[in-house]
Design an enzyme around this catalytic site. Sequence first.
Site, PDB file in Angstrom:
ATOM      1  N   ALA A   1       1.780 -10.294  26.359  1.00 34.79           N
ATOM      2  CA  ALA A   1       2.727  -9.548  25.529  1.00 34.79           C
ATOM      3  C   ALA A   1       3.602 -10.526  24.752  1.00 34.79           C
ATOM      4  O   ALA A   1       3.888 -11.637  25.208  1.00 34.79           O
ATOM      5  CB  ALA A   1       3.601  -8.628  26.386  1.00 34.79           C
TER       6      ALA A   1
ATOM      7  N   GLU B   1      -8.864  -5.800  30.577  1.00 34.57           N
ATOM      8  CA  GLU B   1      -8.964  -4.380  30.247  1.00 34.57           C
ATOM      9  C   GLU B   1      -7.799  -3.972  29.363  1.00 34.57           C
ATOM     10  O   GLU B   1      -6.709  -4.548  29.441  1.00 34.57           O
ATOM     11  CB  GLU B   1      -9.067  -3.522  31.510  1.00 34.57           C
ATOM     12  CG  GLU B   1      -7.930  -3.652  32.459  1.00 34.57           C
ATOM     13  CD  GLU B   1      -8.226  -2.907  33.754  1.00 34.57           C
ATOM     14  OE1 GLU B   1      -9.289  -3.135  34.348  1.00 34.57           O
ATOM     15  OE2 GLU B   1      -7.380  -2.097  34.150  1.00 34.57           O
TER      16      GLU B   1
ATOM     17  N   TYR C   1      -8.561  -9.341  20.739  1.00 32.85           N
ATOM     18  CA  TYR C   1      -9.630  -9.758  21.649  1.00 32.85           C
ATOM     19  C   TYR C   1     -10.971  -9.869  20.915  1.00 32.85           C
ATOM     20  O   TYR C   1     -11.737 -10.811  21.143  1.00 32.85           O
ATOM     21  CB  TYR C   1      -9.749  -8.774  22.818  1.00 32.85           C
ATOM     22  CG  TYR C   1      -8.459  -8.597  23.603  1.00 32.85           C
ATOM     23  CD1 TYR C   1      -7.618  -9.680  23.840  1.00 32.85           C
ATOM     24  CD2 TYR C   1      -8.076  -7.356  24.107  1.00 32.85           C
ATOM     25  CE1 TYR C   1      -6.431  -9.528  24.538  1.00 32.85           C
ATOM     26  CE2 TYR C   1      -6.894  -7.198  24.811  1.00 32.85           C
ATOM     27  CZ  TYR C   1      -6.075  -8.283  25.016  1.00 32.85           C
ATOM     28  OH  TYR C   1      -4.902  -8.134  25.717  1.00 32.85           O
TER      29      TYR C   1
HETATM   30  C1  LIG Z   1      -1.143  -7.356  21.250  1.00 32.93           C
HETATM   31  C2  LIG Z   1      -0.029  -8.388  21.036  1.00 32.93           C
HETATM   32  C3  LIG Z   1       0.064  -9.284  22.283  1.00 32.93           C
HETATM   33  C4  LIG Z   1      -0.368  -9.258  19.808  1.00 32.93           C
HETATM   34  O1  LIG Z   1       0.625 -10.277  19.704  1.00 32.93           O
HETATM   35  P1  LIG Z   1       0.977 -11.008  18.308  1.00 32.93           P
HETATM   36  O2  LIG Z   1       1.686 -12.263  18.627  1.00 32.93           O
HETATM   37  O3  LIG Z   1       1.637 -10.047  17.392  1.00 32.93           O
HETATM   38  O4  LIG Z   1      -0.480 -11.330  17.754  1.00 32.93           O
HETATM   39  P2  LIG Z   1      -0.841 -12.480  16.696  1.00 32.93           P
HETATM   40  O5  LIG Z   1       0.203 -12.519  15.638  1.00 32.93           O
HETATM   41  O6  LIG Z   1      -1.166 -13.730  17.415  1.00 32.93           O
HETATM   42  O7  LIG Z   1      -2.157 -11.869  16.038  1.00 32.93           O
HETATM   43  C5  LIG Z   1      -3.443 -12.310  16.440  1.00 32.93           C
HETATM   44  C6  LIG Z   1      -4.473 -11.284  16.051  1.00 32.93           C
HETATM   45  O8  LIG Z   1      -4.270 -10.065  16.780  1.00 32.93           O
HETATM   46  C7  LIG Z   1      -4.631  -8.946  15.961  1.00 32.93           C
HETATM   47  N1  LIG Z   1      -3.434  -8.153  15.724  1.00 32.93           N
HETATM   48  C8  LIG Z   1      -2.170  -8.446  16.102  1.00 32.93           C
HETATM   49  N2  LIG Z   1      -1.328  -7.450  15.752  1.00 32.93           N
HETATM   50  C9  LIG Z   1      -2.093  -6.503  15.150  1.00 32.93           C
HETATM   51  C10 LIG Z   1      -1.826  -5.234  14.595  1.00 32.93           C
HETATM   52  N3  LIG Z   1      -0.585  -4.709  14.592  1.00 32.93           N
HETATM   53  N4  LIG Z   1      -2.853  -4.521  14.084  1.00 32.93           N
HETATM   54  C11 LIG Z   1      -4.104  -5.005  14.095  1.00 32.93           C
HETATM   55  N5  LIG Z   1      -4.436  -6.222  14.600  1.00 32.93           N
HETATM   56  C12 LIG Z   1      -3.438  -6.957  15.118  1.00 32.93           C
HETATM   57  C13 LIG Z   1      -5.178  -9.538  14.673  1.00 32.93           C
HETATM   58  O9  LIG Z   1      -6.574  -9.777  14.882  1.00 32.93           O
HETATM   59  C14 LIG Z   1      -4.441 -10.869  14.588  1.00 32.93           C
HETATM   60  O10 LIG Z   1      -5.098 -11.819  13.825  1.00 32.93           O
HETATM   61  P3  LIG Z   1      -4.765 -11.965  12.242  1.00 32.93           P
HETATM   62  O11 LIG Z   1      -3.296 -12.184  12.167  1.00 32.93           O
HETATM   63  O12 LIG Z   1      -5.577 -13.140  11.861  1.00 32.93           O
HETATM   64  O13 LIG Z   1      -5.177 -10.678  11.624  1.00 32.93           O
HETATM   65  C15 LIG Z   1       1.349  -7.682  20.761  1.00 32.93           C
HETATM   66  O14 LIG Z   1       1.156  -6.670  19.797  1.00 32.93           O
HETATM   67  C16 LIG Z   1       1.993  -7.073  21.990  1.00 32.93           C
HETATM   68  O15 LIG Z   1       2.739  -7.727  22.719  1.00 32.93           O
HETATM   69  N6  LIG Z   1       1.744  -5.775  22.238  1.00 32.93           N
HETATM   70  C17 LIG Z   1       2.357  -5.079  23.406  1.00 32.93           C
HETATM   71  C18 LIG Z   1       1.727  -5.536  24.700  1.00 32.93           C
HETATM   72  C19 LIG Z   1       0.230  -5.286  24.712  1.00 32.93           C
HETATM   73  O16 LIG Z   1      -0.241  -4.245  24.268  1.00 32.93           O
HETATM   74  N7  LIG Z   1      -0.524  -6.266  25.250  1.00 32.93           N
HETATM   75  C20 LIG Z   1      -1.964  -6.171  25.398  1.00 32.93           C
HETATM   76  C21 LIG Z   1      -2.287  -5.420  26.655  1.00 32.93           C
HETATM   77  S1  LIG Z   1      -4.020  -5.314  26.940  1.00 32.93           S
END
Ligand SMILES: CC(C)(COP(=O)(O)OP(=O)(O)OC[C@H]1O[C@@H](n2cnc3c(N)ncnc32)[C@H](O)[C@@H]1OP(=O)(O)O)[C@@H](O)C(=O)NCCC(=O)NCCS
Length: 150
Positions: free
Chosen positions: A76, A109, A121
Amino acid sequence: MSAPVAVIIRPMERSDLDAVLAIEQDAYPNPWKLEHFIQELHSPLAIPFVAVQDQTVIGYLCLMSLFEEAQILNVAVARLQRGKGIARLLMDTAIRTARERGAELLTLEVRESNRAAIALYESYGFVRYFVRRGYYEGTEDAILMEKTLL
Ligand SMILES: CC(C)(COP(=O)(O)OP(=O)(O)OC[C@H]1O[C@@H](n2cnc3c(N)ncnc32)[C@H](O)[C@@H]1OP(=O)(O)O)[C@@H](O)C(=O)NCCC(=O)NCCS
């Protein structure tokens, strides 16, 4: 103009847990409790990391590694820090560490509705291998994904 402050990925410590819990509680409808993270800090199989910027924890990833298989249990990023590549830094570290520990397969998952996480992922080559029907709250499916590390 000042240079952007670097993000460091380092092992999670007990003193990080207030910040980690705040991110966790904002990120999930059913967040992990403090005890869960403490367990991660003490388990020999668990490898929890944090992303830190300017001495502030802005994200974390919990990895578990057991013989040939490693699992991402939790990842996260703080809401205001999303979309800046922090999850990528955490995933890069997890994949490298899993390989170093001898894992051949990395699994996780994810909720079917979590498009951001699934996109993250898939961008790393994870593929779906199973669907656990109604796993979350009895209504939402869990998508099980895996990536070969060989
Ligand atoms: C999922 C999460 C960890 C992504 O973190 P983040 O630091 O914003 O992600 P990044 O900036 O490193 O993005 C990496 C890639 O993730 C994907 N991604 C991230 N946010 C996205 C969004 N809102 N919509 C679509 N793809 C997204 C893209 O593939 C992105 O690559 P790109 O920037 O080249 O398009 C974040 O949204 C989060 O903390 N969510 C809540 C917790 C959660 O759901 N964790 C996963 C549980 S299984």
